[in-house]
Design a protein around this motif. Structure first.
Motif, PDB file in Angstrom:
ATOM      1  N   TYR A 160     109.418  22.215  -0.834  1.00  9.43           N
ATOM      2  CA  TYR A 160     108.607  23.996  -1.616  1.00  9.43           C
ATOM      3  C   TYR A 160     108.377  23.187  -3.269  1.00  9.43           C
ATOM      4  O   TYR A 160     109.276  22.888  -3.477  1.00  9.43           O
ATOM      5  N   VAL A 169     107.905  15.670  12.686  1.00  6.59           N
ATOM      6  CA  VAL A 169     109.216  15.940  12.318  1.00  6.59           C
ATOM      7  C   VAL A 169     109.472  14.918  12.155  1.00  6.59           C
ATOM      8  O   VAL A 169     110.446  14.777  13.651  1.00  6.59           O
ATOM      9  N   TYR A 217     114.508  17.494   8.254  1.00  2.00           N
ATOM     10  CA  TYR A 217     114.106  18.074   8.076  1.00  2.00           C
ATOM     11  C   TYR A 217     115.673  18.538   7.346  1.00  2.00           C
ATOM     12  O   TYR A 217     116.944  18.074   8.001  1.00  2.00           O
ATOM     13  N   PHE A 275     103.749  17.826  -0.703  1.00  2.00           N
ATOM     14  CA  PHE A 275     103.800  16.867  -0.237  1.00  2.00           C
ATOM     15  C   PHE A 275     103.882  16.055  -0.982  1.00  2.00           C
ATOM     16  O   PHE A 275     103.427  15.254  -1.505  1.00  2.00           O
ATOM     17  N   TYR A 333     108.247  13.369   7.409  1.00  2.00           N
ATOM     18  CA  TYR A 333     106.938  13.008   8.580  1.00  2.00           C
ATOM     19  C   TYR A 333     106.711  11.536   8.901  1.00  2.00           C
ATOM     20  O   TYR A 333     106.518  10.849   7.767  1.00  2.00           O
ATOM     21  N   THR A 357      96.850  10.277  15.217  1.00  2.00           N
ATOM     22  CA  THR A 357      97.542  11.531  15.636  1.00  2.00           C
ATOM     23  C   THR A 357      98.708  12.246  14.552  1.00  2.00           C
ATOM     24  O   THR A 357      98.326  12.051  13.095  1.00  2.00           O
ATOM     25  N   ALA A 358      98.519  13.474  15.002  1.00  2.00           N
ATOM     26  CA  ALA A 358      99.592  14.167  13.740  1.00  2.00           C
ATOM     27  C   ALA A 358     100.518  13.762  13.752  1.00  2.00           C
ATOM     28  O   ALA A 358     101.163  13.003  14.001  1.00  2.00           O
ATOM     29  N   PRO A 359     100.906  14.471  12.027  1.00  2.00           N
ATOM     30  CA  PRO A 359     102.248  13.853  12.088  1.00  2.00           C
ATOM     31  C   PRO A 359     103.543  14.345  12.584  1.00  2.00           C
ATOM     32  O   PRO A 359     103.315  15.528  13.536  1.00  2.00           O
ATOM     33  N   GLN A 395     103.375   9.991  10.805  1.00  2.00           N
ATOM     34  CA  GLN A 395     102.270  10.158  11.157  1.00  2.00           C
ATOM     35  C   GLN A 395     101.466   8.540  11.493  1.00  2.00           C
ATOM     36  O   GLN A 395     101.333   7.717  10.937  1.00  2.00           O
ATOM     37  N   GLY A 434     104.109  27.164  -3.451  1.00  2.00           N
ATOM     38  CA  GLY A 434     103.468  26.397  -1.991  1.00  2.00           C
ATOM     39  C   GLY A 434     104.149  25.385  -1.735  1.00  2.00           C
ATOM     40  O   GLY A 434     104.865  24.789  -2.479  1.00  2.00           O
ATOM     41  N   TYR A 435     104.254  24.348  -0.522  1.00  2.00           N
ATOM     42  CA  TYR A 435     104.612  23.701  -0.102  1.00  2.00           C
ATOM     43  C   TYR A 435     103.820  21.920  -1.108  1.00  2.00           C
ATOM     44  O   TYR A 435     102.856  22.315  -1.158  1.00  2.00           O
ATOM     45  N   HIS A 477     111.647  16.901   3.563  1.00  2.00           N
ATOM     46  CA  HIS A 477     111.302  16.799   4.363  1.00  2.00           C
ATOM     47  C   HIS A 477     110.970  15.832   5.483  1.00  2.00           C
ATOM     48  O   HIS A 477     109.678  15.482   3.756  1.00  2.00           O
ATOM     49  N   GLN A 531     107.558  16.480   2.559  1.00  2.00           N
ATOM     50  CA  GLN A 531     107.564  17.259   2.222  1.00  2.00           C
ATOM     51  C   GLN A 531     108.362  18.503   1.808  1.00  2.00           C
ATOM     52  O   GLN A 531     109.946  18.269   1.796  1.00  2.00           O
ATOM     53  N   PHE A 548     104.967  10.440   5.635  1.00  2.00           N
ATOM     54  CA  PHE A 548     105.271  11.593   4.157  1.00  2.00           C
ATOM     55  C   PHE A 548     107.008  12.777   4.065  1.00  2.00           C
ATOM     56  O   PHE A 548     106.668  12.930   5.010  1.00  2.00           O
ATOM     57  N   THR A 583     102.590  10.866  -1.751  1.00  2.00           N
ATOM     58  CA  THR A 583     101.790  10.250  -1.454  1.00  2.00           C
ATOM     59  C   THR A 583     101.365   9.915  -0.018  1.00  2.00           C
ATOM     60  O   THR A 583     101.030   9.071   0.128  1.00  2.00           O
TER      61      THR A 583
END
Lengths: 111, 122
Positions: free
Chosen positions: A93, A48, A51, A102, A38, A44-46, A40, A99-100, A36, A91, A89, A104
């Motif tokens: 699993y 998507v 996906y 990300f 993203y 601000t927040a990332p 940014q 876990g997830y 996936h 992402q 970025f 670099t």
């Protein structure tokens, strides 16, 4: 510590095509887990962008496309625009980490 | 519309504790997995913890870097997510984002809060 590796920066002139790679391993991308992407924007927040390797949420321009092969994935931006200047970025699993993970991160600069 | 609003971030001394909260609205909170992601100043994103929905047993998972120190929890009645952070270290300094896990992939994060800054310093 990021598990997925991306180039620190890419740049292009308006209208050009740029690609961002995301390299993982056999415990994440290579294990069949989807990738996936993203975007940014500064301060601000990332958000998507892509996906499930290649799917765009509604509202994301079709200038953005994703692909995956083996232990790597790519994000392509065609018809680069000034508003695309941002950090990107990937992402996925990771089975070993349970876990997830990300990438670099890659800073895209529009020349 | 979907909203996530984090709170609780502040300056705290090494070894101290902090509790972050994420107030949500605009969706059926109990149906979704939720997660905390952090971003140290000027750096990339790091997954911190996630919690499954009630149907999946509200199971929690943690990054190795925070395991044993942080605890994620959810209050479905109040549609809120929390992160209890103990034994804080300088390397925990970051903006902490609350994010909703998509029900399509159970991995990608389809809604994010604006983030709350945690600074660990003496």
């Amino acid at each position: 510590q990021s598990v997925l590796t991306q180039p620190p920066s890419v740049s292009g002139a308006p209208g050009q095509r740029v690609t961002i790679s995301c390299t993982g391993s056999t415990s994440n991308i290579g294990a069949g887990h989807a990738v996936h992407w993203y975007q940014q924007l500064p301060g601000t927040a990332p958000k998507v962008l892509i996906y499930g390797n290649m799917n765009r949420p509604s509202g994301v321009p079709d200038r953005f496309s994703g692909s995956k092969s083996g232990t790597s994935a790519s994000l392509a931006i065609t018809g680069l625009q000034a508003e695309d200047e941002a950090d990107y970025f990937c992402q996925s699993y990771d089975t070993s980490l349970s876990g997830y993970v990300f990438g670099t991160g890659t800073k895209v600069t529009v020349l | 519309q979907v909203q996530l609003v984090e709170s609780g971030g502040r300056l705290v001394k090494p070894g101290g504790s902090l509790r972050l909260s994420c107030a949500t609205s605009g969706f059926t909170f109990s149906d979704y997995f939720m997660t905390w992601i952090r971003q140290p100043p000027g750096r990339g994103l790091e997954w911190v913890s996630h919690i499954t929905n009630s149907a999946a047993g509200s199971r929690q998972n943690y990054a190795d870097s925070v395991k044993g120190r942080f605890t994620i929890s959810r209050d479905n009645a109040k549609t809120s997510l929390h992160l209890q952070m103990n034994s804080l270290r300088a390397e925990d300094t970051a903006v902490y984002f609350c994010a909703r896990v998509s029900r399509i992939s159970l991995v990608h994060l389809d809604s994010w809060g604006q983030g709350t800054l945690v600074t660990v310093s003496s």
